[in-house]
Design an enzyme around this catalytic site. Structure first.
Site, PDB file in Angstrom:
ATOM      1  N   CYS A 145       1.900  -0.447  -5.971  1.00 31.04           N
ATOM      2  CA  CYS A 145       2.117   0.779  -5.166  1.00 31.04           C
ATOM      3  C   CYS A 145       3.567   0.915  -4.735  1.00 31.04           C
ATOM      4  O   CYS A 145       4.190  -0.043  -4.308  1.00 31.04           O
ATOM      5  CB  CYS A 145       1.287   0.735  -3.893  1.00 31.04           C
ATOM      6  SG  CYS A 145      -0.443   0.979  -4.140  1.00 31.04           S
ATOM      7  N   ARG A 165      -4.159  13.533  -9.411  1.00 27.18           N
ATOM      8  CA  ARG A 165      -4.012  12.442  -8.443  1.00 27.18           C
ATOM      9  C   ARG A 165      -2.562  12.229  -8.021  1.00 27.18           C
ATOM     10  O   ARG A 165      -2.234  12.239  -6.862  1.00 27.18           O
ATOM     11  CB  ARG A 165      -4.601  11.134  -8.985  1.00 27.18           C
ATOM     12  CG  ARG A 165      -4.569  10.015  -7.944  1.00 27.18           C
ATOM     13  CD  ARG A 165      -5.445   8.850  -8.352  1.00 27.18           C
ATOM     14  NE  ARG A 165      -5.044   7.636  -7.673  1.00 27.18           N
ATOM     15  CZ  ARG A 165      -5.737   7.022  -6.720  1.00 27.18           C
ATOM     16  NH1 ARG A 165      -6.842   7.545  -6.282  1.00 27.18           N
ATOM     17  NH2 ARG A 165      -5.312   5.916  -6.185  1.00 27.18           N
TER      18      ARG A 165
HETATM   19  P1  XMP Z   1      -3.965  -4.129  -6.336  1.00 30.72           P
HETATM   20  O1  XMP Z   1      -3.117  -4.722  -5.256  1.00 30.72           O
HETATM   21  O2  XMP Z   1      -5.317  -4.758  -6.392  1.00 30.72           O
HETATM   22  O3  XMP Z   1      -4.171  -2.590  -5.907  1.00 30.72           O
HETATM   23  O4  XMP Z   1      -3.262  -4.136  -7.650  1.00 30.72           O
HETATM   24  C1  XMP Z   1      -4.940  -1.705  -6.655  1.00 30.72           C
HETATM   25  C2  XMP Z   1      -5.085  -0.380  -5.930  1.00 30.72           C
HETATM   26  O5  XMP Z   1      -3.821   0.300  -5.837  1.00 30.72           O
HETATM   27  C3  XMP Z   1      -4.034   1.726  -5.810  1.00 30.72           C
HETATM   28  N1  XMP Z   1      -3.172   2.322  -6.838  1.00 30.72           N
HETATM   29  C4  XMP Z   1      -1.977   2.868  -6.586  1.00 30.72           C
HETATM   30  N2  XMP Z   1      -1.324   3.098  -5.430  1.00 30.72           N
HETATM   31  N3  XMP Z   1       0.502   4.014  -6.635  1.00 30.72           N
HETATM   32  C5  XMP Z   1      -0.087   3.687  -5.450  1.00 30.72           C
HETATM   33  O6  XMP Z   1       0.511   3.922  -4.396  1.00 30.72           O
HETATM   34  C6  XMP Z   1      -0.091   3.806  -7.839  1.00 30.72           C
HETATM   35  O7  XMP Z   1       0.482   4.091  -8.889  1.00 30.72           O
HETATM   36  C7  XMP Z   1      -1.393   3.235  -7.807  1.00 30.72           C
HETATM   37  N4  XMP Z   1      -2.283   2.929  -8.792  1.00 30.72           N
HETATM   38  C8  XMP Z   1      -3.347   2.371  -8.155  1.00 30.72           C
HETATM   39  C9  XMP Z   1      -5.505   1.954  -6.043  1.00 30.72           C
HETATM   40  O8  XMP Z   1      -6.106   2.202  -4.800  1.00 30.72           O
HETATM   41  C10 XMP Z   1      -5.962   0.632  -6.647  1.00 30.72           C
HETATM   42  O9  XMP Z   1      -7.331   0.369  -6.460  1.00 30.72           O
END
Ligand code: XMP
Length: 504
Positions: free
Chosen positions: A322, A421
């Site tokens: 993120c 999204r």
């Molecule tokens: P982890 O830490 O498990 O987090 O890799 C996965 C979660 O991150 C969110 N997600 C994103 N958040 N930009 C964001 O700010 C992104 O590009 C992105 N892609 C995924 C999502 O909630 C996921 O489950």
């Protein structure tokens, strides 16, 4: 005690400190249970119990059918990503649902007697299966064609030249191998052994094919202590949708998806909630809504008119990939967000589960999230390094890695499927990064290790089950020195020996 208070937050305080996983540790408490006795299962919807409360993120480098099947077979759950045309996600959901019913593959793929062998080989390769029943135009079973039959066959010849014909087929009636709806695996194993075969064709009273049993599935069944199943015995699957994609929701619902996961970065978007209210009236599936991260957001969603709202996906900006907080300044740590939303759910006495999402790097983090009110955790990073994640394995200086990226990363945006999204359609800036993670082997081993560690936490806290974990978990705030002390220190880990040898 309210969950947020466990983390030192005060209600009606305009400037609360939002602690993160590393800021706290759980306190040990009097316990009369062995870790193996701990029950870590959790209801995700009023109808779906996960024996192992782990859910994979709907991300295109994390969850497709293979991940869903592997997780369901371990008692956990996969949520299909939606960065694809609708039909692709629908087919992935179908694949999971077709996988097996208590050991029986329902609706198995079939071919007709005139299908060329080259097509059979292609189907076997694409679907990773080793045999196909052969059905004629009147829907009668006329043979089976397996790997062995095609290995040296002429690719142009038709199936009926190479298949095992009807007279030699080993079949069984469904009623002979089911007992109270459950497969009698002993009986099946005897049949497979007696005939020295690896596939058993299952027929109904009208002699029509209703399923297929493979030796591989029977072995797997016996080796899986927990399996996540729907009421019909099929594997459970979640599928993500945009809050505005009514058609996709209906199509996935028709396949029998267990939980529709609304996938939006800012769940407080009023238009999104309105749209999901409408969608929810047209589907049977339960709904997980997110992402949200504050009590205010929880209140907004809980009091909305979303039908069959079963779960809230909680976290904003904490994910490993993120960039939202860096780019926009907006974010709530996943641990604190979970506590805040859990309090709101309790306040409303709502039967809604909480799934902590983002930033979970290992068993310690997920235990801490459950202690502040989560029923389950959602993980992208943790699962992205496994064999079942649909991403390329790359070697960097000989070390195996897998590719992982945020769904709002530049390359994901370029693919422009997740149009609502984060993409440039609505936002002009990327909110995620792309990179590689260490390769971890099979997700099954990972899930079993994480589950064992979580049970150990319940043992230390003295919690027999998740409800007791919510009641008993207490936290202490740590300093940076404390964090260091909590990690292995001063001893050179064995894994680094090789580097030392290389140096001297
Ligand atoms: P982890 O830490 O498990 O987090 O890799 C996965 C979660 O991150 C969110 N997600 C994103 N958040 N930009 C964001 O700010 C992104 O590009 C992105 N892609 C995924 C999502 O909630 C996921 O489950």
């Amino acid at each position: 005690m309210r969950f947020a208070e466990k983390l030192g937050m005060k209600y009606n305080n305009a400037f609360n400190e939002h602690l993160s996983f590393d800021d706290v540790s759980l306190l040990p408490r009097s316990s009369d249970l062995e870790p193996s006795e701990a029950d870590i299962s959790a209801w995700i919807t009023p109808e779906h119990l996960l024996a192992i409360p782990f859910i994979s993120s709907p991300m295109d480098r994390v969850t497709e059918s293979e991940m869903c099947i592997a997780l369901a077979r371990e008692g956990a759950l996969g949520v299909l990503h939606r960065n694809n045309p609708m039909q692709v996600e629908v087919d992935m959901a179908k694949k999971v649902k077709r996988e097996e019913i208590s050991g029986i593959i329902r609706d198995p793929l079939t071919v007709t007697p005139d299908t060329p062998i080259s097509t059979v080989i292609r189907i076997m390769r694409e679907k990773n299966i080793s045999g196909l029943p052969v059905i004629d135009k009147s829907d009668n079973l006329v043979g089976i064609i397996t790997n062995r039959d095609v290995i040296a066959a002429n690719p142009d010849s038709p199936v009926n030249k190479e298949m095992t014909p009807k007279e030699k087929l080993v079949t069984t009636l469904e009623k002979d191998i089911l007992e109270n709806g459950k497969l009698n695996t002993e009986k099946v194993k005897q049949l497979l052994h007696f005939h020295r075969i690896e596939k058993l064709l299952v027929l109904n009273e009208l002699k029509k094919l209703t399923g297929l049993i493979t030796l591989k599935d029977i072995k797997r069944l016996e080796d899986s202590p927990y399996v996540s199943r729907d009421s019909e015995g099929r594997l459970m699957v979640g599928a993500s949708i945009s809050p505005f994609d009514h058609e996709r929701a209906i199509r996935l619902d028709l396949v029998g998806v267990d939980i529709l996961v609304i996938d939006i970065a800012h769940g407080m978007n009023v238009k999104a909630i309105k749209s999901v209210e409408k969608i929810s009236k047209d589907v049977n599936s339960w709904i997980m809504y997110g992402n949200i991260a504050t009590e205010e957001a929880a209140e907004q969603v809980i009091t909305s008119d979303i039908n069959k709202l079963a779960s809230l996906r909680v976290g904003l900006g904490g994910g490993s990939i993120c960039q939202t907080t860096q780019v926009t300044g907006v974010g709530v740590t996943t641990l604190s967000a979970t506590a805040l939303v859990a309090d709101a759910v309790q306040e409303h006495d709502a039967n809604i589960s909480i799934v902590a999402d983002g930033g979970i790097r290992g068993s310690g983090d997920l235990a801490k999230a459950i202690g502040v009110g989560a029923s389950a955790v959602m993980c992208g990073y943790l699962f992205s390094g496994t064999d079942e994640a649909p991403s390329e394995k790359v070697y960097i200086r000989g070390v195996p890695m897998k590719r992982y990226r945020g769904m709002a990363s530049p390359s994901a945006i370029r693919e422009r499927y997740a149009v609502d999204r984060y993409t440039r359609g609505t936002k002009e800036i990327a909110e995620g990064i792309e990179g590689v993670v260490s390769y971890r082997g099979s997700v099954r081993t990972l899930v079993r290790d994480l589950a064992a560690a979580l049970k150990a936490t319940y043992g230390y806290v003295g919690a027999r089950n998740t409800k007791e974990m919510w009641e008993k978990a207490r936290y202490a705030k740590r300093t940076m020195v404390g964090v260091r002390e909590g990690l292995p220190h001063d001893v050179i880990p064995e894994t680094q020996f090789q580097d030392l040898y290389d140096t001297f």
